[in-house]
Design a protein around this motif. Structure first.
Motif, mmCIF file in Angstrom:
data_model
loop_
_atom_site.group_PDB
_atom_site.id
_atom_site.type_symbol
_atom_site.label_atom_id
_atom_site.label_comp_id
_atom_site.label_asym_id
_atom_site.label_seq_id
_atom_site.Cartn_x
_atom_site.Cartn_y
_atom_site.Cartn_z
ATOM 1 N N ASP A 78 -5.009 36.300 -13.810
ATOM 2 C CA ASP A 78 -6.069 35.793 -14.684
ATOM 3 C C ASP A 78 -5.516 35.287 -16.008
ATOM 4 N N SER A 79 -4.630 36.058 -16.626
ATOM 5 C CA SER A 79 -4.091 35.635 -17.920
ATOM 6 C C SER A 79 -3.195 34.408 -17.776
ATOM 7 N N THR A 80 -2.460 34.331 -16.692
ATOM 8 C CA THR A 80 -1.604 33.160 -16.450
ATOM 9 C C THR A 80 -2.467 31.922 -16.221
ATOM 10 N N TYR A 81 -3.527 32.082 -15.458
ATOM 11 C CA TYR A 81 -4.442 30.969 -15.191
ATOM 12 C C TYR A 81 -5.064 30.458 -16.493
ATOM 13 N N ARG A 82 -5.541 31.389 -17.338
ATOM 14 C CA ARG A 82 -6.139 30.981 -18.617
ATOM 15 C C ARG A 82 -5.114 30.292 -19.506
ATOM 16 N N ASP A 123 8.376 33.741 -19.389
ATOM 17 C CA ASP A 123 7.263 34.655 -19.629
ATOM 18 C C ASP A 123 7.218 35.629 -18.460
ATOM 19 N N VAL A 124 7.413 36.898 -18.732
ATOM 20 C CA VAL A 124 7.482 37.891 -17.657
ATOM 21 C C VAL A 124 6.737 39.148 -18.075
ATOM 22 N N ALA A 125 6.090 39.759 -17.109
ATOM 23 C CA ALA A 125 5.398 41.025 -17.341
ATOM 24 C C ALA A 125 6.068 42.089 -16.479
ATOM 25 N N MET A 131 5.915 38.584 -12.695
ATOM 26 C CA MET A 131 5.473 39.939 -12.866
ATOM 27 C C MET A 131 6.313 40.828 -11.979
ATOM 28 N N LEU A 132 6.826 41.882 -12.560
ATOM 29 C CA LEU A 132 7.563 42.887 -11.810
ATOM 30 C C LEU A 132 6.867 44.220 -11.952
ATOM 31 N N VAL A 139 -1.976 43.022 -10.904
ATOM 32 C CA VAL A 139 -1.748 41.655 -10.438
ATOM 33 C C VAL A 139 -2.937 40.768 -10.811
ATOM 34 N N ARG A 140 -4.154 41.274 -10.640
ATOM 35 C CA ARG A 140 -5.348 40.504 -11.001
ATOM 36 C C ARG A 140 -5.322 40.124 -12.481
ATOM 37 N N GLY A 141 -5.004 41.080 -13.332
ATOM 38 C CA GLY A 141 -4.924 40.793 -14.762
ATOM 39 C C GLY A 141 -3.844 39.787 -15.097
ATOM 40 N N PHE A 142 -2.700 39.899 -14.451
ATOM 41 C CA PHE A 142 -1.597 38.963 -14.692
ATOM 42 C C PHE A 142 -1.976 37.553 -14.250
#
Length: 69
Positions: free
Chosen positions: A60-64, A29-31, A1-2, A55-58
């Motif tokens: 969470d989605s990566t974890y899922r 995979d990059v955001a 994530m950037l 960052v929280r959303g990124f």
């Protein structure tokens, strides 16, 4: 994530976008998100709430995504 900031003169957004393009070329995979700010390079120290949500959303989605594989 950037995450980049519109007013950052030390690491301008175009440099972060170059990193994103390079990672995508490698099929990574990059955001990326560009936040509007008037605090220059120090924006990451000031605009914490918005960054935290991104960052929280990124994370969470990566974890899922990892748990589905």
């Amino acid at each position: 994530m950037l995450i980049s900031f519109t007013s950052d003169w030390l690491y301008p957004s175009y440099q972060s976008q170059e990193i994103v393009r390079a990672l995508r070329t490698l099929n990574r995979d990059v955001a990326y998100c560009e936040l509007t700010s008037n605090y220059g390079h120090d924006a990451f120290l000031v605009d914490v709430a918005e960054q935290s949500e991104l960052v929280r959303g990124f994370v969470d989605s990566t974890y899922r995504k990892l748990n589905r594989e």
